[in-house]
Design a protein around this motif. Structure first.
Motif, mmCIF file in Angstrom:
data_model
loop_
_atom_site.group_PDB
_atom_site.id
_atom_site.type_symbol
_atom_site.label_atom_id
_atom_site.label_comp_id
_atom_site.label_asym_id
_atom_site.label_seq_id
_atom_site.Cartn_x
_atom_site.Cartn_y
_atom_site.Cartn_z
ATOM 1 N N LEU A 1 13.372 82.564 97.193
ATOM 2 C CA LEU A 1 14.341 81.472 97.304
ATOM 3 C C LEU A 1 15.168 81.713 98.556
ATOM 4 N N THR B 1 9.751 87.957 87.775
ATOM 5 C CA THR B 1 9.309 87.362 86.514
ATOM 6 C C THR B 1 9.233 88.419 85.415
ATOM 7 N N ILE C 1 11.795 86.093 93.727
ATOM 8 C CA ILE C 1 11.562 85.544 92.398
ATOM 9 C C ILE C 1 10.965 86.656 91.550
ATOM 10 N N GLY D 1 7.608 69.341 98.803
ATOM 11 C CA GLY D 1 6.997 68.383 97.881
ATOM 12 C C GLY D 1 7.809 67.098 97.808
ATOM 13 N N GLU E 1 6.398 87.548 76.692
ATOM 14 C CA GLU E 1 5.555 86.978 75.644
ATOM 15 C C GLU E 1 4.984 85.632 76.079
ATOM 16 N N TYR E 2 3.725 85.466 75.880
ATOM 17 C CA TYR E 2 3.091 84.221 76.300
ATOM 18 C C TYR E 2 2.736 83.354 75.105
ATOM 19 N N TYR E 3 2.704 82.083 75.354
ATOM 20 C CA TYR E 3 2.213 81.163 74.327
ATOM 21 C C TYR E 3 0.802 80.755 74.645
ATOM 22 N N GLU F 1 9.144 75.149 98.757
ATOM 23 C CA GLU F 1 7.965 74.417 98.304
ATOM 24 C C GLU F 1 8.373 73.097 97.644
ATOM 25 N N GLU F 2 9.370 73.216 96.808
ATOM 26 C CA GLU F 2 9.877 72.063 96.083
ATOM 27 C C GLU F 2 10.409 71.001 97.042
ATOM 28 N N LEU G 1 16.130 85.527 98.113
ATOM 29 C CA LEU G 1 16.327 85.886 96.708
ATOM 30 C C LEU G 1 14.935 85.954 96.092
ATOM 31 N N GLU H 1 11.354 89.004 83.125
ATOM 32 C CA GLU H 1 11.737 88.428 81.853
ATOM 33 C C GLU H 1 10.529 87.680 81.288
ATOM 34 N N ASP H 2 10.570 87.315 80.011
ATOM 35 C CA ASP H 2 9.535 86.444 79.474
ATOM 36 C C ASP H 2 8.177 87.118 79.405
#
Lengths: 245, 775
Positions: free
Chosen positions: B616, B768, B766, B588, B773-775, B584-585, B764, B770-771
């Motif tokens: 990936l 998610t 993706i 772009g 906790e949200y802000y 995607e990147e 690979l 990990e992480d």
């Protein structure tokens, strides 16, 4: 008026001339040098606010100069390169250059890069009065930062897009903050990994890719055609907050 | 146990280790290995073994251990030494030893011993043993064929030299033991080497024995026998002649000499026969001489009876002496023959090595090798080496036989057998177990890294190959040739690599010089034009001129970039910088690059459709970006807005397609769409559109470097089927085709061209996790 000064080290007189013309139009005080040796002397005597450096100079590799300057000066460096070799760019950036331009480049591009490099100065030296775009001004760490339809309130750790709250994970948030702190500037994968994840992760390029993807998903209107979180392919990322022509 | 309690500490710990292993052996394998330091027999089927003997041996070795200083047991690593005396049970011994060695994690050696007497005997047994040696080698043993007069001394010396700690050997048949009342080899070894464990491996059961015997009998042994018979017949004839002559001579000399002196003459005869005929004829001569001496020289004449009993001693001594001398001289002769043979072999080997070391080309190696083998064996020889593709290369066969000759098999040479030998890595043909009807013997040229080819020889005398000595000699020659060939092979490779590196460097220097020299003036031109724009006031015409200047410099820049890119890609090997990338990147970035270069000349709408949760994928981002940029630019040049870019990952392949909504590919190109990807090919030969047809060629080169494929097709109805057929990916096509209708607001689906590529890659995902906790 207190003019900012820039030094151009470039062996092509034509390019040297038009770069200096362009900068002079933007109210820069420009000094020129054709070789690394002369350039070094100029830098030492003038103490400029900006260095524009060609990597392929007759008397040596520009990267060694960057490394040398890094030890005693914090001025931004923009690298010019005819080489399309990404590794070369990464080396220059990792050595401490702020940005790069590939020949052939347009004046618009050059000036945009110059402006971006000065933003960093504004954060470092708050007494400086040089403002190109007051709305993008990054003051202290805690000032809110707005670009496009995105508002980042670093004090409250709140991110809003179109007035709506956006939730970011800690890593995504750190990544965003690092990008904002270096707004307009190319950050290599390695630099981002070091700043966000720590130096132990410096070789894991795909981490950045994954989290940049997340950031784009959450903040960009069209994640596959990003406006702000731009990819410099194989080099790194740039947070762009103005239209670069 | 007595032995254990009295051992030194180190030995004790080692033994403990052994015991631990042993317990696992006993439980898991019901193995033949019992207690170390003992000759063992544990197989359940062998009920009539002598426990007393075992016990006795154990005690004996134990006591030896106590009093004598261990020679080499304290060396850091222990090792197993397997002795193969006979083919019976050899394979089993090797396999068992391999198992032990693996479990004890020690080195192991396999040896067999050649007697001087064996040089003349037919080596069928030997041949089998050599096969077992090869088996052992393939199981990880270091093998060697020792040469020595007595088995024990040779074995003991070798064991000391290797510093081995355990001896493994095959137990002789039970009946052999009882019949001849021999002390077993194991016992003798245990006595001679008290510091070494001796393990006896069970002989295979009687049925196997018979089977092996029958097999042996089937081997073409008859011809050998007649051969031996004729030669020994000559020897016996010689014996008789010598006896007769010496008798005549003695009778002539009798009046002048004492009979005691005449005995000497007879002894001389024995020596002559021993030297020329061998053991048997010498013994015969001795016997005949004694009898004839009795008949003609000791009274009463012409009878065997004796007047004087003291002649009994004379006869006995004469017979004994005759036999002894005969044996000794015969042995001497054998050794001399052997020495001469070895000397000639060594010389041949030396000669070959010297010649090969001076050889510089493969042809030379073949010539030298062929000559050496032909000289050594009096045979016709051929060497066929492999080419760079690993195939046997017939072109190198020497000129006196044409290739067709060989394929027709006129000389009896069969390339197929040679191929088989190459594949199986073992010799075949004459006097082997495979293709033995062939008149050629084929052996692989085995170098340290791979089989370099096949050496074939057609000996005049097939018997030659039955001799272990000769086989070993042949093997050594083959190895030398293989090593020489390998040296040349790697020399060539190194040279090529060197040239490549130099060429690469030269190319890079040139390309960077050109790119610098091209881009600098272009940069200057472009920026000067831009500077002009800012010089107010300008009228419309001036402005337009400047704009077209900028556009033209851009076009030249693009062209120069493409040419340089192509030059870089096509010049030699492309180094991919594979990394886990997000497609995607890259899409772009490519879109941005196109927009940036295009300067919003035409407004093109670009849409993307990228599969959700796209993993990936590994590729070189810069190059794939280039492919996409070229596809998009192509679409902009020849097609119409909007451009749709779709990406999908499935079946371990990444598919990306770029579709426009223009007229599609010209009909003239139907069926040969791939032509578009050739260098300097364009859909329309002459057109106003700028370009030389490099973009797609560059794209193809890059995708090919990723082991991928490129496709160009019209977006007609057949597109779906075509695509499915080509890629077996139903989902993707349906989806992207469906999207095609939706997004293009019901525009004709038959219009427009699709350029797509696929590259194989792992994914690979993706994650998610990990992480949280949200802000």
């Amino acid at each position: 008026m207190n003019l900012l000064s820039a030094i151009i080290i470039e062996d092509e007189p034509q390019i040297r001339r038009f770069v200096s013309q362009a900068l002079q139009q933007e109210n820069w005080n420009v000094f020129e040098a054709a070789t690394l040796k002369d350039g070094l002397i100029e830098i030492a005597t003038r103490q400029p606010d900006l260095l524009i450096l060609d990597l392929g100079l007759p008397d040596g590799d520009g990267i060694t100069l960057i490394k040398e300057i890094q030890s005693w000066s914090r001025m931004p460096i923009i690298v010019l390169s005819a080489r399309h070799d990404e590794q070369e760019k990464i080396k220059a950036l990792d050595a401490g250059a702020n940005d790069y331009l590939c020949k052939p480049f347009g004046i618009g591009e050059l000036l945009a890069r110059v402006r971006a490099s000065q933003r960093k100065i504004n954060t470092t030296y708050p007494e400086n009065t040089y403002h190109q775009h007051p709305s993008y001004h990054i003051g202290g760490e805690e000032t809110p930062f707005t670009f496009g339809n995105i508002h980042v309130d670093r004090a409250a750790r709140m991110i809003k897009k179109d007035q709506k709250l956006v939730h970011l994970t800690p890593t995504e948030y750190r990544l965003l903050i690092v990008l904002i702190a270096n707004v307009g500037r190319v950050m290599t994968h390695r630099q981002l990994l070091k700043e966000v994840w720590g130096s132990a992760y410096a070789e894991r390029g795909h981490y950045v890719r994954i989290y940049m993807g997340h950031l784009r998903q959450k903040l960009e209107d069209d994640p596959s055609q990003p406006k702000y979180f731009l990819t410099e392919t194989a080099v790194g990322y740039r947070l762009a907050v103005e239209d670069e022509s | 146990m007595e032995a254990r309690s009295s051992l030194s500490e180190i030995t004790q710990s080692e033994l403990d280790a052994y015991f631990t292993y042993n317990s696992s052996f006993n439980s898991s394998l019901n193995s033949d290995l019992h207690t170390p330091n003992q000759t063992v027999d544990q197989h359940p089927s062998h009920s009539n073994h002598d426990p007393q003997l075992d016990q006795q041996t154990g005690r004996q070795t134990a006591s030896n251990k106590r009093c004598s200083e261990p020679l080499s047991i304290h060396t850091a690593s222990s090792s197993l030494l397997v002795y193969l005396g006979d083919i019976h049970g050899a394979e089993r011994a090797v396999r068992t030893a391999a198992r032990y060695a693996a479990q004890l994690n020690v080195n192991w050696y396999v040896v067999t011993i050649d007697h001087p007497d064996d040089v003349e005997t037919v080596g069928i047994n030997r041949h089998d043993i050599l096969a077992v040696l090869r088996l052992a080698e393939s199981l990880g043993a270091q093998t060697s064929v020792l040469f020595g007069r007595t088995v024990f001394e040779t074995l003991i010396n070798h064991a000391r030299k290797l510093g081995c700690t355990t001896f493994v050997l095959v137990r002789p048949y039970q009946e052999q033991l009882t019949r001849f009342k021999k002390i077993s080899v194991a016992q003798r070894l245990a006595t001679a080497l008290p510091e070494i464990d001796v393990v006896e491996i069970l002989n295979p059961s009687t049925t196997t024995k018979i089977k092996t015997k029958r097999q042996t009998a089937q081997k073409p042994i008859r011809s050998t026998k007649t051969f031996n018979f004729s030669s020994s017949f000559k020897a016996y004839l010689l014996a008789l002649t010598v006896c007769f002559l010496s008798l005549i001579l003695s009778l002539q000399l009798q009046p002048f000499f004492e009979s005691t002196s005449i005995i000497m003459l007879f002894l001389l005869g024995v020596i002559i026969v021993g030297l020329n005929g061998g053991k048997g004829p010498a013994a015969l001569t001795a016997l005949i001489n004694v009898i004839s001496f009795d008949l003609f020289f000791v009274g009463p004449r012409l009878t065997l009876s004796l007047l004087d009993l003291q002649y009994v001693l004379t006869f006995a001594v004469m017979l004994g002496l005759g036999l002894l001398i005969g044996q000794l001289t015969a042995g001497l002769r054998r050794t001399a023959v052997l020495a001469a043979q070895r000397e000639s072999q060594t010389y041949a080997l030396f000669e070959l090595t010297r010649n090969l070391s001076a050889s510089l080309t493969t042809e030379q190696v073949i010539k030298i090798g062929k000559y050496a083998v032909e000289q050594a064996f009096g045979a016709k020889a051929e060497i066929i080496l492999i080419d760079e593709f690993g195939e046997l290369n017939c072109d190198l066969i020497t000129e006196d036989h044409t290739k067709a000759d060989y394929l027709m098999g006129e000389s009896g040479f069969d390339l197929r057998i040679a191929k088989w030998v190459l594949d199986q890595k073992q010799s075949a043909g004459l006097s082997t177990s495979f293709f033995r009807r062939s008149s050629w013997h084929y052996i692989p040229l085995d170098s340290p890294t791979e089989i370099r080819g096949v050496l074939a020889l057609q000996p005049e005398n097939a018997q030659l190959l039955h001799q272990t000595e000769q086989m070993r000699h042949l093997q050594t020659l083959a190895n030398q040739i293989a090593i020489a060939e390998e040296r040349i092979h790697y020399g060539k490779l190194a040279q090529q690599a060197n040239i490549q590196v130099e060429a690469q460097e030269l190319r890079n220097t040139m390309l960077s010089a050109i790119s610098h020299d091209l881009r600098t003036p272009l940069t200057v031109l472009n920026s000067m034009a831009q500077t002009c724009l800012s010089l107010e006031p300008l009228n419309e015409r001036q402005k337009q001129h400047i704009f077209s200047m900028i556009a033209q410099t851009d076009a030249i820049t693009k062209l120069a970039n493409n040419l340089l890119e192509m030059a870089r890609l096509q010049s030699g090997t492309l180094n991919l910088r594979l990394d886990w990338q997000c497609i995607e990147e890259v899409i772009g970035a490519a879109i941005r690059l196109v927009n940036h270069v295009n300067n919003q000349e035409h407004s093109f709408e670009i849409k993307t459709d990228i599969q959700k949760d796209m993993p990936l994928v590994q590729f070189d981002a810069v190059l794939i970006e280039r492919v996409l940029v070229n596809f998009i630019e192509n679409a902009i040049k020849y097609g119409r807005s909007p451009i749709e870019i779709a990406a999908k990952f499935t079946h371990d392949k990444l598919f990306v397609s770029v579709r426009d909504h223009g007229e599609g590919l010209p009909l003239t190109l139907k069926g040969r769409e791939q032509k578009l990807f050739d260098t300097f090919t364009r859909g329309e030969t002459e057109s106003a559109t700028v370009g030389v047809g490099l973009g797609l060629a560059i794209a193809k080169t890059i995708v090919m470097a990723h082991q991928g494929e490129v496709f160009a097709e019209n977006c007609a109805e057949s597109y779906v089927e075509n695509y499915v057929e080509k890629n077996h990916v139903e989902n993707y096509v349906e989806k992207s085709a469906g999207k095609g209708i939706d997004r293009s607001t019901n525009r004709n689906i038959g219009k427009g061209a699709i350029f797509s590529f696929s590259i194989p890659s792992q994914a690979l995902p993706i994650s998610t996790t990990e992480d949280a906790e949200y802000y």
